[in-house]
Design a protein around this motif. Structure first.
Motif, PDB file in Angstrom:
ATOM      1  N   ASP A  44       0.827  -1.220   0.000  1.00 10.24           N
ATOM      2  CA  ASP A  44       0.000   0.000   0.000  1.00 10.24           C
ATOM      3  C   ASP A  44       0.858   1.266   0.000  1.00 10.24           C
ATOM      4  OD1 ASP A  44      -2.369  -1.477   0.013  1.00 10.24           O
ATOM      5  OD2 ASP A  44      -2.424  -1.576   2.199  1.00 10.24           O
ATOM      6  N   ARG A  45       2.012   1.205  -0.622  1.00  6.27           N
ATOM      7  CA  ARG A  45       2.907   2.370  -0.645  1.00  6.27           C
ATOM      8  C   ARG A  45       2.232   3.571  -1.305  1.00  6.27           C
ATOM      9  NH1 ARG A  45       8.582   3.571   0.056  1.00  6.27           N
ATOM     10  NH2 ARG A  45       8.459   1.797   1.459  1.00  6.27           N
ATOM     11  N   HIS A  46       1.379   3.325  -2.287  1.00  2.82           N
ATOM     12  CA  HIS A  46       0.711   4.419  -2.998  1.00  2.82           C
ATOM     13  C   HIS A  46      -0.262   5.181  -2.114  1.00  2.82           C
ATOM     14  CE1 HIS A  46      -2.067   1.039  -3.236  1.00  2.82           C
ATOM     15  NE2 HIS A  46      -3.036   1.876  -3.544  1.00  2.82           N
ATOM     16  N   LYS A  47      -0.647   4.567  -0.989  1.00  3.80           N
ATOM     17  CA  LYS A  47      -1.578   5.227  -0.070  1.00  3.80           C
ATOM     18  C   LYS A  47      -0.852   5.978   1.051  1.00  3.80           C
ATOM     19  CE  LYS A  47      -5.147   1.653  -0.668  1.00  3.80           C
ATOM     20  NZ  LYS A  47      -5.969   0.643   0.057  1.00  3.80           N
ATOM     21  N   GLN A  48       0.455   5.817   1.139  1.00  6.08           N
ATOM     22  CA  GLN A  48       1.213   6.391   2.247  1.00  6.08           C
ATOM     23  C   GLN A  48       1.495   7.877   2.019  1.00  6.08           C
ATOM     24  OE1 GLN A  48       4.666   3.930   2.966  1.00  6.08           O
ATOM     25  NE2 GLN A  48       3.459   2.046   2.911  1.00  6.08           N
ATOM     26  N   ASP A 190       9.333   7.342  -2.670  1.00  7.13           N
ATOM     27  CA  ASP A 190       8.248   6.954  -3.574  1.00  7.13           C
ATOM     28  C   ASP A 190       6.912   6.772  -2.850  1.00  7.13           C
ATOM     29  OD1 ASP A 190       8.719   4.639  -2.174  1.00  7.13           O
ATOM     30  OD2 ASP A 190       9.002   3.353  -3.927  1.00  7.13           O
ATOM     31  N   LYS A 191       6.850   7.196  -1.590  1.00 11.19           N
ATOM     32  CA  LYS A 191       5.577   7.099  -0.873  1.00 11.19           C
ATOM     33  C   LYS A 191       4.536   7.995  -1.545  1.00 11.19           C
ATOM     34  CE  LYS A 191       7.236   5.760   3.716  1.00 11.19           C
ATOM     35  NZ  LYS A 191       7.287   6.085   5.155  1.00 11.19           N
ATOM     36  N   GLY A 192       3.346   7.439  -1.742  1.00 15.97           N
ATOM     37  CA  GLY A 192       2.283   8.186  -2.401  1.00 15.97           C
ATOM     38  C   GLY A 192       2.309   8.091  -3.913  1.00 15.97           C
ATOM     39  N   ASP A 193       3.339   7.460  -4.486  1.00 19.52           N
ATOM     40  CA  ASP A 193       3.452   7.344  -5.944  1.00 19.52           C
ATOM     41  C   ASP A 193       2.732   6.096  -6.453  1.00 19.52           C
ATOM     42  OD1 ASP A 193       5.016   9.630  -6.281  1.00 19.52           O
ATOM     43  OD2 ASP A 193       6.878   8.539  -5.919  1.00 19.52           O
ATOM     44  N   PHE A 195       2.444   2.572  -8.603  1.00 21.45           N
ATOM     45  CA  PHE A 195       3.355   1.427  -8.610  1.00 21.45           C
ATOM     46  C   PHE A 195       4.426   1.585  -9.688  1.00 21.45           C
ATOM     47  CE2 PHE A 195       4.426  -2.932 -10.080  1.00 21.45           C
ATOM     48  CZ  PHE A 195       5.060  -3.371  -8.930  1.00 21.45           C
ATOM     49  N   GLU A 196       4.050   2.114 -10.838  1.00 23.17           N
ATOM     50  CA  GLU A 196       5.005   2.296 -11.928  1.00 23.17           C
ATOM     51  C   GLU A 196       6.135   3.251 -11.534  1.00 23.17           C
ATOM     52  OE1 GLU A 196       1.734   2.434 -12.229  1.00 23.17           O
ATOM     53  OE2 GLU A 196       1.431   0.563 -13.355  1.00 23.17           O
ATOM     54  N   VAL A 197       5.774   4.345 -10.867  1.00 21.87           N
ATOM     55  CA  VAL A 197       6.783   5.310 -10.429  1.00 21.87           C
ATOM     56  C   VAL A 197       7.639   4.716  -9.316  1.00 21.87           C
ATOM     57  CG1 VAL A 197       7.160   7.587  -9.378  1.00 21.87           C
ATOM     58  CG2 VAL A 197       5.396   7.288 -11.137  1.00 21.87           C
ATOM     59  N   GLN A 198       7.024   3.936  -8.443  1.00 23.16           N
ATOM     60  CA  GLN A 198       7.787   3.257  -7.396  1.00 23.16           C
ATOM     61  C   GLN A 198       8.874   2.380  -8.020  1.00 23.16           C
ATOM     62  OE1 GLN A 198       5.155   1.041  -4.748  1.00 23.16           O
ATOM     63  NE2 GLN A 198       3.603   2.644  -4.922  1.00 23.16           N
ATOM     64  N   CYS A 199       8.511   1.648  -9.071  1.00 27.67           N
ATOM     65  CA  CYS A 199       9.477   0.766  -9.743  1.00 27.67           C
ATOM     66  C   CYS A 199      10.640   1.564 -10.311  1.00 27.67           C
ATOM     67  CB  CYS A 199       8.782  -0.015 -10.852  1.00 27.67           C
ATOM     68  SG  CYS A 199       7.539  -1.184 -10.260  1.00 27.67           S
ATOM     69  N   GLU A 200      10.338   2.693 -10.945  1.00 31.64           N
ATOM     70  CA  GLU A 200      11.392   3.515 -11.538  1.00 31.64           C
ATOM     71  C   GLU A 200      12.355   4.028 -10.470  1.00 31.64           C
ATOM     72  OE1 GLU A 200       9.520   6.619 -13.701  1.00 31.64           O
ATOM     73  OE2 GLU A 200       8.622   5.299 -15.209  1.00 31.64           O
ATOM     74  N   LYS A 201      11.812   4.539  -9.380  1.00 36.19           N
ATOM     75  CA  LYS A 201      12.661   5.106  -8.327  1.00 36.19           C
ATOM     76  C   LYS A 201      13.487   4.030  -7.629  1.00 36.19           C
ATOM     77  CE  LYS A 201       9.914   9.248  -7.381  1.00 36.19           C
ATOM     78  NZ  LYS A 201       9.156  10.036  -6.358  1.00 36.19           N
ATOM     79  N   GLN A 202      12.876   2.897  -7.346  1.00 34.52           N
ATOM     80  CA  GLN A 202      13.606   1.841  -6.650  1.00 34.52           C
ATOM     81  C   GLN A 202      14.652   1.199  -7.545  1.00 34.52           C
ATOM     82  OE1 GLN A 202      13.490   1.350  -3.429  1.00 34.52           O
ATOM     83  NE2 GLN A 202      11.833   2.854  -3.173  1.00 34.52           N
ATOM     84  N   ASN A 203      14.376   1.111  -8.848  1.00 35.31           N
ATOM     85  CA  ASN A 203      15.384   0.604  -9.774  1.00 35.31           C
ATOM     86  C   ASN A 203      16.597   1.524  -9.811  1.00 35.31           C
ATOM     87  OD1 ASN A 203      15.099  -1.913 -11.323  1.00 35.31           O
ATOM     88  ND2 ASN A 203      13.080  -1.104 -11.864  1.00 35.31           N
ATOM     89  N   TYR A 204      16.339   2.827  -9.820  1.00 36.99           N
ATOM     90  CA  TYR A 204      17.448   3.799  -9.808  1.00 36.99           C
ATOM     91  C   TYR A 204      18.293   3.616  -8.551  1.00 36.99           C
ATOM     92  CZ  TYR A 204      19.860   8.198  -9.029  1.00 36.99           C
ATOM     93  OH  TYR A 204      20.819   9.139  -8.757  1.00 36.99           O
ATOM     94  N   LEU A 205      17.651   3.483  -7.391  1.00 41.31           N
ATOM     95  CA  LEU A 205      18.388   3.310  -6.142  1.00 41.31           C
ATOM     96  C   LEU A 205      19.123   1.970  -6.114  1.00 41.31           C
ATOM     97  CD1 LEU A 205      15.785   4.699  -3.567  1.00 41.31           C
ATOM     98  CD2 LEU A 205      17.834   5.836  -4.431  1.00 41.31           C
ATOM     99  N   HIS A 206      18.511   0.954  -6.703  1.00 38.74           N
ATOM    100  CA  HIS A 206      19.121  -0.378  -6.746  1.00 38.74           C
ATOM    101  C   HIS A 206      20.457  -0.342  -7.482  1.00 38.74           C
ATOM    102  CE1 HIS A 206      19.534  -4.689  -7.245  1.00 38.74           C
ATOM    103  NE2 HIS A 206      19.478  -4.575  -8.569  1.00 38.74           N
TER     104      HIS A 206
END
Length: 227
Positions: A44-48, A190-193, A195-206
């Protein structure tokens, strides 16, 4: 003789990619690589509630001002208790030569106002005592090790070149270590983003984290060559 770093001609050795999952068993490690269970991380990251950028920047800067003594013989027995702001450029040499009224222009100082300036980095004046510093040595080892290039007119010789290059390597090691710790701060960006944006941001950090780890491995080897 200059030699090309092997990484410039090596075949790309990328880390295993992330495998983002919008839904997964709640007690499994989260797909982002944080090490937390999914239910405590991206569920539920998109709801945070989104994290304020200013807070993330402040937390990031705080990590940069944590450090330890990087002297080859550093230990609890022979270090002074306080890690100080060690200069990356000689205060009495290079900094003093470009200073006006005890101050120099600092692009890094402008990072503090990046939000106020709509993303633009505008250099600010900074006092010589604080300019071009990092938390890399305790007071006693900083004084002892760098006395030949700090407390006397700089003479370009093997000793001064060694000390200057060693300090530069320690600075890069410190910055990469702090940046690696700061990855965990950026994970919450990426809280509130969606799922697609979460993937982009976490891939960059990875991939950034893996690059920092590999860079640190190089710097540790270079630093040991000076010990």
């Amino acid at each position: 003789m200059r030699t090309m770093h092997p990484s410039l001609s090596a075949y790309p050795n990328l880390p295993a990619p992330l495998e983002p999952r919008e839904r997964m068993p709640v007690n499994e490690p989260c797909w982002c690589g944080s090490g937390k269970k999914w239910k405590k991380c991206h569920r539920d990251r998109h709801k945070q509630q989104p994290v304020f950028v200013g807070k993330m920047l402040a937390d990031y800067q705080a990590e940069m001002w944590k450090g330890d003594c990087l002297h080859p013989q550093a230990s609890s027995a022979n270090c002074s208790h306080t890690v100080i702001r060690a200069h990356t450029v000689q205060r009495r040499g290079g900094l003093a030569a470009i200073a006006e009224h005890g101050h120099v222009m600092s692009p890094k100082r402008g990072l503090n106002d990046i939000i106020k300036n709509d993303g633009e980095i505008i250099p600010r004046l900074q006092g010589l005592n604080d300019a071009s510093t990092f938390m890399g040595f305790c007071r006693s080892h900083d004084d002892q090790l760098f006395a030949p290039i700090e407390k006397a007119p700089l003479v370009l010789c093997k000793e001064s070149a060694c000390l200057l290059s060693f300090r530069a390597i320690c600075y890069e090691r410190h910055m990469k270590t702090a940046a690696l710790r700061a990855i965990e701060i950026q994970r919450d960006g990426d809280k509130g983003d969606s799922f697609e944006v979460q993937c982009e941001k976490q891939n960059y950090l990875h991939y950034t984290r893996e690059g920092l780890r590999r860079g640190l491995a190089d710097f540790e080897g270079w630093k040991k060559s000076y010990d």
